[in-house]
Scaffold this motif. Structure first.
Motif, PDB file in Angstrom:
ATOM      1  N   ARG A 121     -39.515   3.742 -14.429  1.00 27.59           N
ATOM      2  CA  ARG A 121     -39.879   4.085 -15.791  1.00 27.59           C
ATOM      3  C   ARG A 121     -38.872   3.511 -16.779  1.00 27.59           C
ATOM      4  N   TYR A 148     -46.690  12.985 -21.294  1.00 31.24           N
ATOM      5  CA  TYR A 148     -45.992  13.398 -22.509  1.00 31.24           C
ATOM      6  C   TYR A 148     -45.648  12.171 -23.337  1.00 31.24           C
ATOM      7  N   SER A 177     -36.277   9.779 -27.344  1.00 34.21           N
ATOM      8  CA  SER A 177     -37.110  10.697 -26.546  1.00 34.21           C
ATOM      9  C   SER A 177     -37.349  10.160 -25.136  1.00 34.21           C
ATOM     10  N   ARG A 178     -37.198   8.859 -24.952  1.00 36.75           N
ATOM     11  CA  ARG A 178     -37.491   8.185 -23.684  1.00 36.75           C
ATOM     12  C   ARG A 178     -38.930   8.443 -23.234  1.00 36.75           C
ATOM     13  N   LYS A 179     -39.802   8.594 -24.208  1.00 39.00           N
ATOM     14  CA  LYS A 179     -41.230   8.778 -23.942  1.00 39.00           C
ATOM     15  C   LYS A 179     -41.994   7.596 -24.528  1.00 39.00           C
ATOM     16  N   LYS A 223     -39.499   7.223 -19.190  1.00 41.62           N
ATOM     17  CA  LYS A 223     -38.932   8.165 -18.202  1.00 41.62           C
ATOM     18  C   LYS A 223     -39.359   9.604 -18.444  1.00 41.62           C
ATOM     19  N   ASN A 224     -39.384  10.019 -19.688  1.00 42.57           N
ATOM     20  CA  ASN A 224     -39.724  11.408 -19.995  1.00 42.57           C
ATOM     21  C   ASN A 224     -41.210  11.622 -20.267  1.00 42.57           C
ATOM     22  N   SER A 225     -42.014  10.600 -19.994  1.00 44.05           N
ATOM     23  CA  SER A 225     -43.468  10.747 -20.133  1.00 44.05           C
ATOM     24  C   SER A 225     -44.103  11.290 -18.861  1.00 44.05           C
ATOM     25  N   GLN A 249     -37.316   3.201 -21.015  1.00 44.71           N
ATOM     26  CA  GLN A 249     -36.788   4.073 -22.067  1.00 44.71           C
ATOM     27  C   GLN A 249     -37.880   4.418 -23.091  1.00 44.71           C
ATOM     28  N   ASP A 278     -43.786  11.183 -14.116  1.00 47.42           N
ATOM     29  CA  ASP A 278     -43.460  10.334 -12.972  1.00 47.42           C
ATOM     30  C   ASP A 278     -44.585   9.341 -12.703  1.00 47.42           C
TER      31      ASP A 278
END
Length: 179
Positions: free
Chosen positions: A169, A101, A108-110, A92-94, A171, A96
């Motif tokens: 996305r 990232y 970090s959810r990346k 999710k945090n990498s 986790q 859309d």
């Protein structure tokens, strides 16, 4: 010592004999760059030399591609065939549509980059899943601690791309279609 020499020789032979698979399997037509394929083969060579591999199955999640492109390639190097070519979600945090990232930090959810080896499959909250062991300190070495596994997810598939323009996305896991 002789076993190690044979193992080392077979690792070198792997790259030399399998780099031609790029053309044979039409990987360029499937969207995989030759550079990424050869980098993955060289990483596999290194793992063979360290005696960490039991099979010659090469999986490449090419996060340089957008999530609405099929960017997971699973290749049987012994049989010289593509096993799967499908979509794979990123964290999710990498980002859309595009993964930009990456992190090795818990919560970090990346997604994390780097080389992994698969561990034991199991049934968990996402159904049938496959544990991953990150092999690169500081890059993906916290995979087990983070619970990074390959699993099926209903937010991965053609219907999601049609409605949103990109995959849902995860986790941080490389999630694939449940099928």
């Amino acid at each position: 010592l002789e076993f190690r020499r044979v193992l080392f020789r077979s690792a070198i032979e792997l790259f030399e004999t399998k780099k031609d698979l790029y053309g044979k399997l039409c990987l360029e037509d499937m969207g995989l760059s030759k550079k990424v394929f050869e980098m993955a083969l060289k990483g596999m060579e290194k793992l063979m030399r360290s005696e960490k591999l039991q099979q010659h199955i090469l999986s490449i999640a090419d996060f340089s591609k957008p999530s609405n492109a099929k960017r997971l390639y699973v290749i049987d190097l012994d049989q010289e065939e593509m096993i799967f070519h499908t979509w794979v979600a990123h964290g999710k945090n990498s980002g859309d549509v595009q993964a930009r990232y990456f992190s090795n930090k818990p919560r970090s959810r990346k997604s994390s980059l780097g080389f992994y080896i698969t561990q034991n499959p199991y049934y968990g909250s996402n159904g049938y899943s496959l544990k991953l062991q990150g092999l690169e300190p500081g890059i993906n070495s916290n995979a087990e601690r983070r619970g990074i596994v390959i699993h099926g997810a209903d937010y991965v598939g053609e219907d999601i791309i049609a409605s949103k323009g990109y995959l849902g996305r995860s986790q941080g896991c490389p999630a694939i279609t449940p099928e």
